[in-house]
Scaffold this active site. Structure first.
Site, PDB file in Angstrom:
ATOM      1  N   TYR A 134      -5.973  -0.425   0.691  1.00 46.66           N
ATOM      2  CA  TYR A 134      -6.435   0.815   0.036  1.00 46.66           C
ATOM      3  C   TYR A 134      -7.380   1.812   0.478  1.00 46.66           C
ATOM      4  CZ  TYR A 134      -3.540  -0.891  -3.590  1.00 46.66           C
ATOM      5  OH  TYR A 134      -2.197  -1.426  -4.474  1.00 46.66           O
ATOM      6  N   PHE A 192      -6.768  -7.240 -13.521  1.00 46.25           N
ATOM      7  CA  PHE A 192      -5.621  -6.454 -14.329  1.00 46.25           C
ATOM      8  C   PHE A 192      -4.610  -5.785 -13.327  1.00 46.25           C
ATOM      9  CE2 PHE A 192      -9.639  -4.258 -13.112  1.00 46.25           C
ATOM     10  CZ  PHE A 192      -9.353  -3.199 -12.197  1.00 46.25           C
TER      11      PHE A 192
HETATM   12  C1  LIG Z   1       1.584  -2.925  -0.601  1.00 45.29           C
HETATM   13  C2  LIG Z   1       2.852  -2.086  -0.614  1.00 45.29           C
HETATM   14  C3  LIG Z   1       2.650  -1.588  -1.993  1.00 45.29           C
HETATM   15  C4  LIG Z   1       2.823  -1.070   0.214  1.00 45.29           C
HETATM   16  O1  LIG Z   1       4.078   0.052  -0.223  1.00 45.29           O
HETATM   17  P1  LIG Z   1       4.688   0.889   0.852  1.00 45.29           P
HETATM   18  O2  LIG Z   1       5.431   1.808  -0.040  1.00 45.29           O
HETATM   19  O3  LIG Z   1       5.454   0.083   1.773  1.00 45.29           O
HETATM   20  O4  LIG Z   1       3.397   1.506   1.543  1.00 45.29           O
HETATM   21  P2  LIG Z   1       3.578   3.178   2.143  1.00 45.29           P
HETATM   22  O5  LIG Z   1       4.590   3.162   3.143  1.00 45.29           O
HETATM   23  O6  LIG Z   1       3.265   4.035   1.312  1.00 45.29           O
HETATM   24  O7  LIG Z   1       2.335   2.889   3.195  1.00 45.29           O
HETATM   25  C5  LIG Z   1       1.152   3.522   3.061  1.00 45.29           C
HETATM   26  C6  LIG Z   1       0.145   3.193   4.158  1.00 45.29           C
HETATM   27  O8  LIG Z   1      -0.245   1.895   3.831  1.00 45.29           O
HETATM   28  C7  LIG Z   1      -0.173   1.025   4.844  1.00 45.29           C
HETATM   29  N1  LIG Z   1       0.316  -0.201   4.298  1.00 45.29           N
HETATM   30  C8  LIG Z   1       1.175  -0.450   3.689  1.00 45.29           C
HETATM   31  N2  LIG Z   1       0.986  -1.900   3.154  1.00 45.29           N
HETATM   32  C9  LIG Z   1      -0.015  -2.494   3.811  1.00 45.29           C
HETATM   33  C10 LIG Z   1      -0.403  -3.753   3.846  1.00 45.29           C
HETATM   34  N3  LIG Z   1      -0.044  -4.889   2.925  1.00 45.29           N
HETATM   35  N4  LIG Z   1      -1.585  -3.901   4.547  1.00 45.29           N
HETATM   36  C11 LIG Z   1      -2.181  -2.757   5.309  1.00 45.29           C
HETATM   37  N5  LIG Z   1      -1.635  -1.719   5.334  1.00 45.29           N
HETATM   38  C12 LIG Z   1      -0.693  -1.512   4.414  1.00 45.29           C
HETATM   39  C13 LIG Z   1       1.270   1.801   5.562  1.00 45.29           C
HETATM   40  O9  LIG Z   1       1.137   1.130   6.970  1.00 45.29           O
HETATM   41  C14 LIG Z   1       0.703   3.140   5.315  1.00 45.29           C
HETATM   42  O10 LIG Z   1      -0.220   3.362   6.420  1.00 45.29           O
HETATM   43  P3  LIG Z   1      -0.407   5.018   7.019  1.00 45.29           P
HETATM   44  O11 LIG Z   1      -0.532   5.909   5.833  1.00 45.29           O
HETATM   45  O12 LIG Z   1      -1.721   5.006   7.855  1.00 45.29           O
HETATM   46  O13 LIG Z   1       0.843   5.213   7.755  1.00 45.29           O
HETATM   47  C15 LIG Z   1       4.030  -3.184  -0.579  1.00 45.29           C
HETATM   48  O14 LIG Z   1       4.256  -3.442   0.724  1.00 45.29           O
HETATM   49  C16 LIG Z   1       4.298  -4.161  -1.466  1.00 45.29           C
HETATM   50  O15 LIG Z   1       4.907  -4.048  -2.580  1.00 45.29           O
HETATM   51  N6  LIG Z   1       3.568  -5.311  -1.215  1.00 45.29           N
HETATM   52  C17 LIG Z   1       3.836  -6.693  -1.884  1.00 45.29           C
HETATM   53  C18 LIG Z   1       2.972  -6.313  -3.489  1.00 45.29           C
HETATM   54  C19 LIG Z   1       1.672  -6.050  -2.986  1.00 45.29           C
HETATM   55  O16 LIG Z   1       0.829  -6.574  -2.302  1.00 45.29           O
HETATM   56  N7  LIG Z   1       0.841  -4.791  -3.844  1.00 45.29           N
HETATM   57  C20 LIG Z   1      -0.285  -4.534  -3.606  1.00 45.29           C
HETATM   58  C21 LIG Z   1      -1.043  -5.010  -5.038  1.00 45.29           C
HETATM   59  S1  LIG Z   1      -2.812  -4.452  -4.920  1.00 45.29           S
END
Ligand SMILES: CC(C)(COP(=O)(O)OP(=O)(O)OC[C@H]1O[C@@H](n2cnc3c(N)ncnc32)[C@H](O)[C@@H]1OP(=O)(O)O)[C@@H](O)C(=O)NCCC(=O)NCCS
Length: 415
Positions: free
Chosen positions: A128, A415
């Protein structure tokens, strides 16, 4: 509403769609469904009018929601947007859906002048920061060997205290008074209404991971409860000898003697060898009561991530440890309304923050401001890490003293 012309549609979920939403979230998190009891509770606390679902061809591709929280910041409890349920389905990842949901969330909060601050617990620490969240709170994990001598002999004591071992459902009425007195003291703490309090006591067998049912211990005197702990025990026999592990869920007390008594009890339960407290404040008083802190193997990790949605409203919503009158030059890639110079003036009882054209004293990233917001991360540390630049000699020392808060942030409620 279409998100970007590529077939993704952003909608608000309807209450009757909660099962579909929950199933999608479980899929995104690895496929573990909630026990029915948790599912029912999650539905009760879910705020449908604050949630986002992204669909394509009718199917859920991504989710995100906000909980309307009241979280303590330096100065007292304030409204904070608790961001949760952020999920993107495995077949729709790395196409920018999370980024679009984040942008939508911040824009909506800004345009509706809702909570000026967003906070979340992150599954992975590295996700984040790119959206302007700063790691605002850390926690320690303690693994304390059992022993009546684990606490210093001069720990606080009160002979009027009595101990009662009981079941969590028996203490439902006394949890809130012991918890509530702690809320205004520590940044990060959340006000819990009856639903959230009930949630803290829940113990569905499917979620026990092989541990015993949740147990409670209460310390009380003639006037009532002064503290309690919720804990469970993991069976662990080694070479025919009992080495069970006490797993602490939560401990709250109204005063130091009650707090010490609870820890002394947990640290001397028969048939156990270790107390494991997974999530404790970095300045937990027990660290100052242990006879040998090294044996507790304190291990740091990130906890609360904080994002200032509106710099002016957020900085004016907290108080400061000393008088402060500074111009901050803020960088923010995602929320352009935050960019530029802001004059922050205030002190221990109130603050205000307005746009200015005056010369800046400090240059800060929005992420650094989020990290420093709850007072647990030093602006000097952030400056040494390159996230803050001092533009007027002396400004950093004042800002660092003003933003810092004691005690440290802690948000035990997920949360
Ligand atoms: C984490 C999650 C929500 C990312 O969704 P996504 O749609 O693939 O993310 P985006 O394509 O919008 O990526 C945005 C940025 O975050 C990065 N990013 C995404 N997942 C990441 C991760 N797990 N760790 C580090 N960076 C991550 C991407 O590389 C991208 O980087 P950039 O803007 O520098 O290119 C998804 O992988 C997921 O649902 N994971 C499992 C559940 C989870 O962990 N949710 C988070 C809860 S707090």
């Amino acid at each position: 509403m279409t998100l970007a012309g590529d077939g993704y549609e952003l909608c608000a979920p309807e209450p009757h769609q909660f099962d579909e939403l929950a199933a999608a979230i479980h899929r995104a998190y690895g496929g573990f469904p909630d026990p029915p009891e948790f599912h029912e509770m999650n539905q009760k606390i879910f705020e449908f009018d604050r949630a986002i679902v992204v669909r394509r061809d009718g199917r859920i591709c991504a989710t995100s929601t906000i909980y309307s929280l009241e979280m303590t910041v330096p100065g007292g409890p304030r409204p904070v947007a608790g961001v949760g349920y952020v999920s993107v389905m495995p077949d729709h990842r790395r196409r920018g859906l999370m980024r679009r949901m984040m942008t939508h969330t911040f824009t909506t909060l800004h345009e509706t002048q809702a909570e000026p601050v967003a906070a979340l617990h992150s599954t992975e620490a590295g996700i984040y920061g790119r959206f302007g969240y700063g790691m605002a709170g850390q926690v320690v994990r303690l693994t304390i060997p059992r022993g009546a001598a684990a606490l210093l002999p001069e720990r606080p004591r009160d002979p009027s205290l009595r101990l009662r071992a009981t079941r969590p459902e028996e203490i439902a009425d006394l949890v809130a008074p012991c918890y509530d007195v702690n809320v205004p003291i520590r940044p990060g703490m959340l006000r819990r209404d009856a639903l959230w309090t009930h949630r803290a006591l829940m113990d569905p067998p499917e979620a026990r991971g092989g541990c015993a049912p949740l147990q409670a211990v209460v310390v009380e005197d003639d006037d009532g409860a002064r503290g309690y702990a919720l804990y469970t025990v993991r069976s662990n026999w080694v070479d025919s000898s009992p080495r069970n592990i006490v797993l602490v869920r939560e401990i709250y007390a109204r005063d130091p003697a009650a707090y010490a008594e609870i820890w002394a009890t947990l640290l001397d339960l028969d048939l156990t060898a270790t107390v494991l407290a997974e999530t404790r404040p970095v300045d937990d008083p027990v660290l100052a009561m242990l006879a040998d802190v090294r044996t507790a193997v304190p291990t740091l990790r990130d906890q609360l991530h904080v994002r200032l949605v509106d710099v002016d409203r957020a900085l004016a919503a907290r108080t400061y440890g000393c008088d402060v009158d500074l111009v901050l030059e803020v960088e923010d890639d995602l929320c352009p309304w935050n960019r530029g110079r802001w004059r922050l003036s205030g002190g221990v009882s109130a603050a205000e923050c307005h746009r200015t054209h005056d010369q800046a004293d400090l240059s800060v990233s929005i992420r650094a401001l989020g990290a420093a917001y709850l007072g647990g991360v030093s602006l000097k540390q952030l400056a040494a890490a390159g996230a803050v630049t001092e533009l007027r000699p002396g400004a950093l020392a004042v800002a660092a003293a003003a933003f810092r808060h004691d005690p440290a942030p802690f948000c035990p409620t997920i949360f």
